[in-house]
Design a protein around this motif. Structure first.
Motif, PDB file in Angstrom:
ATOM      1  N   HIS A  45      69.489 127.113 -59.136  1.00  0.00           N
ATOM      2  CA  HIS A  45      69.101 127.669 -60.430  1.00  0.00           C
ATOM      3  C   HIS A  45      68.415 126.606 -61.265  1.00  0.00           C
ATOM      4  O   HIS A  45      68.740 125.426 -61.150  1.00  0.00           O
ATOM      5  CB  HIS A  45      70.332 128.198 -61.170  1.00  0.00           C
ATOM      6  CG  HIS A  45      70.981 129.324 -60.439  1.00  0.00           C
ATOM      7  ND1 HIS A  45      72.044 129.134 -59.587  1.00  0.00           N
ATOM      8  CD2 HIS A  45      70.697 130.636 -60.412  1.00  0.00           C
ATOM      9  CE1 HIS A  45      72.390 130.303 -59.074  1.00  0.00           C
ATOM     10  NE2 HIS A  45      71.594 131.230 -59.555  1.00  0.00           N
ATOM     11  N   TYR A  46      67.494 127.023 -62.093  1.00  0.00           N
ATOM     12  CA  TYR A  46      66.812 126.091 -62.985  1.00  0.00           C
ATOM     13  C   TYR A  46      66.895 126.586 -64.425  1.00  0.00           C
ATOM     14  O   TYR A  46      66.889 127.782 -64.684  1.00  0.00           O
ATOM     15  CB  TYR A  46      65.348 125.892 -62.564  1.00  0.00           C
ATOM     16  CG  TYR A  46      64.495 127.136 -62.627  1.00  0.00           C
ATOM     17  CD1 TYR A  46      63.873 127.523 -63.821  1.00  0.00           C
ATOM     18  CD2 TYR A  46      64.303 127.938 -61.516  1.00  0.00           C
ATOM     19  CE1 TYR A  46      63.098 128.668 -63.894  1.00  0.00           C
ATOM     20  CE2 TYR A  46      63.527 129.082 -61.575  1.00  0.00           C
ATOM     21  CZ  TYR A  46      62.924 129.441 -62.762  1.00  0.00           C
ATOM     22  OH  TYR A  46      62.161 130.579 -62.828  1.00  0.00           O
ATOM     23  N   ALA A  47      67.017 125.626 -65.342  1.00  0.00           N
ATOM     24  CA  ALA A  47      66.968 125.913 -66.776  1.00  0.00           C
ATOM     25  C   ALA A  47      65.500 125.939 -67.191  1.00  0.00           C
ATOM     26  O   ALA A  47      64.650 125.361 -66.507  1.00  0.00           O
ATOM     27  CB  ALA A  47      67.723 124.829 -67.537  1.00  0.00           C
ATOM     28  N   PRO A  48      65.177 126.604 -68.274  1.00  0.00           N
ATOM     29  CA  PRO A  48      63.778 126.687 -68.706  1.00  0.00           C
ATOM     30  C   PRO A  48      63.086 125.325 -68.798  1.00  0.00           C
ATOM     31  O   PRO A  48      61.916 125.202 -68.442  1.00  0.00           O
ATOM     32  CB  PRO A  48      63.855 127.362 -70.072  1.00  0.00           C
ATOM     33  CG  PRO A  48      65.123 128.143 -70.028  1.00  0.00           C
ATOM     34  CD  PRO A  48      66.067 127.340 -69.169  1.00  0.00           C
ATOM     35  N   GLU A  49      63.815 124.301 -69.205  1.00  0.00           N
ATOM     36  CA  GLU A  49      63.196 122.983 -69.351  1.00  0.00           C
ATOM     37  C   GLU A  49      63.123 122.194 -68.034  1.00  0.00           C
ATOM     38  O   GLU A  49      62.636 121.075 -68.004  1.00  0.00           O
ATOM     39  CB  GLU A  49      63.945 122.152 -70.407  1.00  0.00           C
ATOM     40  CG  GLU A  49      65.343 121.736 -70.020  1.00  0.00           C
ATOM     41  CD  GLU A  49      66.431 122.773 -70.286  1.00  0.00           C
ATOM     42  OE1 GLU A  49      67.607 122.454 -70.080  1.00  0.00           O
ATOM     43  OE2 GLU A  49      66.115 123.914 -70.705  1.00  0.00           O
ATOM     44  N   GLN A  50      63.561 122.814 -66.921  1.00  0.00           N
ATOM     45  CA  GLN A  50      63.530 122.134 -65.632  1.00  0.00           C
ATOM     46  C   GLN A  50      62.408 122.595 -64.716  1.00  0.00           C
ATOM     47  O   GLN A  50      62.197 121.998 -63.666  1.00  0.00           O
ATOM     48  CB  GLN A  50      64.860 122.349 -64.901  1.00  0.00           C
ATOM     49  CG  GLN A  50      66.021 121.668 -65.569  1.00  0.00           C
ATOM     50  CD  GLN A  50      67.324 122.027 -64.884  1.00  0.00           C
ATOM     51  OE1 GLN A  50      67.628 123.195 -64.656  1.00  0.00           O
ATOM     52  NE2 GLN A  50      68.076 121.003 -64.527  1.00  0.00           N
ATOM     53  N   PHE A  51      61.718 123.657 -65.081  1.00  0.00           N
ATOM     54  CA  PHE A  51      60.654 124.161 -64.212  1.00  0.00           C
ATOM     55  C   PHE A  51      59.416 124.413 -65.051  1.00  0.00           C
ATOM     56  O   PHE A  51      59.424 125.209 -65.969  1.00  0.00           O
ATOM     57  CB  PHE A  51      61.099 125.454 -63.519  1.00  0.00           C
ATOM     58  CG  PHE A  51      60.079 126.026 -62.571  1.00  0.00           C
ATOM     59  CD1 PHE A  51      59.451 125.225 -61.637  1.00  0.00           C
ATOM     60  CD2 PHE A  51      59.749 127.368 -62.606  1.00  0.00           C
ATOM     61  CE1 PHE A  51      58.521 125.744 -60.759  1.00  0.00           C
ATOM     62  CE2 PHE A  51      58.816 127.906 -61.737  1.00  0.00           C
ATOM     63  CZ  PHE A  51      58.205 127.089 -60.804  1.00  0.00           C
ATOM     64  N   PHE A  52      58.368 123.703 -64.708  1.00  0.00           N
ATOM     65  CA  PHE A  52      57.104 123.822 -65.419  1.00  0.00           C
ATOM     66  C   PHE A  52      56.089 124.432 -64.466  1.00  0.00           C
ATOM     67  O   PHE A  52      55.910 123.947 -63.348  1.00  0.00           O
ATOM     68  CB  PHE A  52      56.618 122.448 -65.882  1.00  0.00           C
ATOM     69  CG  PHE A  52      57.593 121.769 -66.798  1.00  0.00           C
ATOM     70  CD1 PHE A  52      57.503 121.941 -68.165  1.00  0.00           C
ATOM     71  CD2 PHE A  52      58.617 120.985 -66.288  1.00  0.00           C
ATOM     72  CE1 PHE A  52      58.407 121.321 -69.014  1.00  0.00           C
ATOM     73  CE2 PHE A  52      59.526 120.362 -67.124  1.00  0.00           C
ATOM     74  CZ  PHE A  52      59.419 120.538 -68.492  1.00  0.00           C
ATOM     75  N   CYS A  53      55.450 125.507 -64.893  1.00  0.00           N
ATOM     76  CA  CYS A  53      54.401 126.108 -64.073  1.00  0.00           C
ATOM     77  C   CYS A  53      53.414 126.823 -64.981  1.00  0.00           C
ATOM     78  O   CYS A  53      53.764 127.250 -66.082  1.00  0.00           O
ATOM     79  CB  CYS A  53      54.963 127.055 -63.021  1.00  0.00           C
ATOM     80  SG  CYS A  53      55.574 128.620 -63.643  1.00  0.00           S
ATOM     81  N   SER A  54      52.211 126.939 -64.494  1.00  0.00           N
ATOM     82  CA  SER A  54      51.178 127.644 -65.246  1.00  0.00           C
ATOM     83  C   SER A  54      51.537 129.120 -65.306  1.00  0.00           C
ATOM     84  O   SER A  54      51.840 129.738 -64.281  1.00  0.00           O
ATOM     85  CB  SER A  54      49.828 127.466 -64.557  1.00  0.00           C
ATOM     86  OG  SER A  54      48.874 128.314 -65.160  1.00  0.00           O
ATOM     87  N   ARG A  55      51.508 129.677 -66.483  1.00  0.00           N
ATOM     88  CA  ARG A  55      51.797 131.105 -66.659  1.00  0.00           C
ATOM     89  C   ARG A  55      50.576 131.963 -66.362  1.00  0.00           C
ATOM     90  O   ARG A  55      50.657 133.182 -66.415  1.00  0.00           O
ATOM     91  CB  ARG A  55      52.287 131.376 -68.082  1.00  0.00           C
ATOM     92  CG  ARG A  55      53.518 130.599 -68.466  1.00  0.00           C
ATOM     93  CD  ARG A  55      54.753 131.120 -67.762  1.00  0.00           C
ATOM     94  NE  ARG A  55      55.886 130.280 -68.142  1.00  0.00           N
ATOM     95  CZ  ARG A  55      56.781 129.836 -67.277  1.00  0.00           C
ATOM     96  NH1 ARG A  55      56.690 130.143 -66.020  1.00  0.00           N
ATOM     97  NH2 ARG A  55      57.768 129.083 -67.685  1.00  0.00           N
ATOM     98  N   SER A  56      49.427 131.309 -66.050  1.00  0.00           N
ATOM     99  CA  SER A  56      48.205 132.088 -65.816  1.00  0.00           C
ATOM    100  C   SER A  56      47.423 131.629 -64.588  1.00  0.00           C
ATOM    101  O   SER A  56      46.275 132.035 -64.405  1.00  0.00           O
ATOM    102  CB  SER A  56      47.297 132.011 -67.046  1.00  0.00           C
ATOM    103  OG  SER A  56      46.935 130.660 -67.296  1.00  0.00           O
ATOM    104  N   PHE A  57      48.006 130.808 -63.731  1.00  0.00           N
ATOM    105  CA  PHE A  57      47.316 130.317 -62.536  1.00  0.00           C
ATOM    106  C   PHE A  57      46.763 131.466 -61.704  1.00  0.00           C
ATOM    107  O   PHE A  57      47.433 132.467 -61.479  1.00  0.00           O
ATOM    108  CB  PHE A  57      48.268 129.470 -61.683  1.00  0.00           C
ATOM    109  CG  PHE A  57      47.691 129.054 -60.364  1.00  0.00           C
ATOM    110  CD1 PHE A  57      46.699 128.093 -60.299  1.00  0.00           C
ATOM    111  CD2 PHE A  57      48.134 129.641 -59.194  1.00  0.00           C
ATOM    112  CE1 PHE A  57      46.155 127.718 -59.077  1.00  0.00           C
ATOM    113  CE2 PHE A  57      47.611 129.279 -57.969  1.00  0.00           C
ATOM    114  CZ  PHE A  57      46.610 128.308 -57.916  1.00  0.00           C
ATOM    115  N   ASN A  58      45.532 131.324 -61.282  1.00  0.00           N
ATOM    116  CA  ASN A  58      44.865 132.302 -60.414  1.00  0.00           C
ATOM    117  C   ASN A  58      44.723 133.671 -61.071  1.00  0.00           C
ATOM    118  O   ASN A  58      44.629 134.690 -60.390  1.00  0.00           O
ATOM    119  CB  ASN A  58      45.602 132.398 -59.073  1.00  0.00           C
ATOM    120  CG  ASN A  58      44.666 132.702 -57.919  1.00  0.00           C
ATOM    121  OD1 ASN A  58      43.476 132.442 -57.993  1.00  0.00           O
ATOM    122  ND2 ASN A  58      45.212 133.263 -56.861  1.00  0.00           N
ATOM    123  N   GLY A  59      44.736 133.694 -62.423  1.00  0.00           N
ATOM    124  CA  GLY A  59      44.527 134.946 -63.138  1.00  0.00           C
ATOM    125  C   GLY A  59      45.712 135.891 -63.141  1.00  0.00           C
ATOM    126  O   GLY A  59      45.565 137.075 -63.433  1.00  0.00           O
TER     127      GLY A  59
END
Length: 134
Positions: A45-59
């Motif tokens: 499991h990950y907390a919001p501050e532990q996983f960073f990813c683009s919310r719009s990658f590849n459209g």
């Protein structure tokens, strides 16, 4: 014997976690012919501050609840099998309440020489043999 690692948002309910694990498992059984008794899925499991990813990658507009599925398996599945696997996972996880947009799947392939699945035995020698405990 595929080995799966699944990363989920930390507040994923136990019921949804179980549905996600079984959705991935059923897709593996259906798409690549994996035996139904080969269930090995390590969930983290990950907390919001532990996983960073683009919310719009590849459209694709993603939420904050991305599910990351890593599948390590023996080399040799065709692209068509993998395409069916990805579609099956997306279908099954959608039924478990996960948006298709939030599913990341990564496959890592290797050979029998890269595995030991019990008793410290070299899997290349075992090949798919059953142990005495079965």
């Amino acid at each position: 014997m595929p080995f799966i690692r699944t990363a989920l948002a930390q507040d994923t309910s136990p019921e949804q976690r179980q549905a996600i694990v079984m959705g991935v498992h059923e897709a593996l059984v259906d798409a690549i012919g994996m035996p139904s008794d080969e269930l090995f899925n390590l969930v983290s499991h990950y907390a919001p501050e532990q996983f960073f990813c683009s919310r719009s990658f590849n459209g694709i507009a993603r939420s904050e609840r991305v599910v990351v599925i890593e599948i390590t398996m023996r080399r040799g599945r065709s692209d068509a099998m993998k395409k069916n696997l990805y579609a099956g996972i997306a279908h099954n996880l959608e039924a478990a309440g996960v948006s298709r947009k939030d599913i990341f799947i990564f496959v890592h392939e290797n050979d029998y020489s890269d595995w030991s699945v019990g008793n410290g035995a070299f899997a290349m020698v075992l090949g798919q043999q059953r142990g005495e405990d079965c």
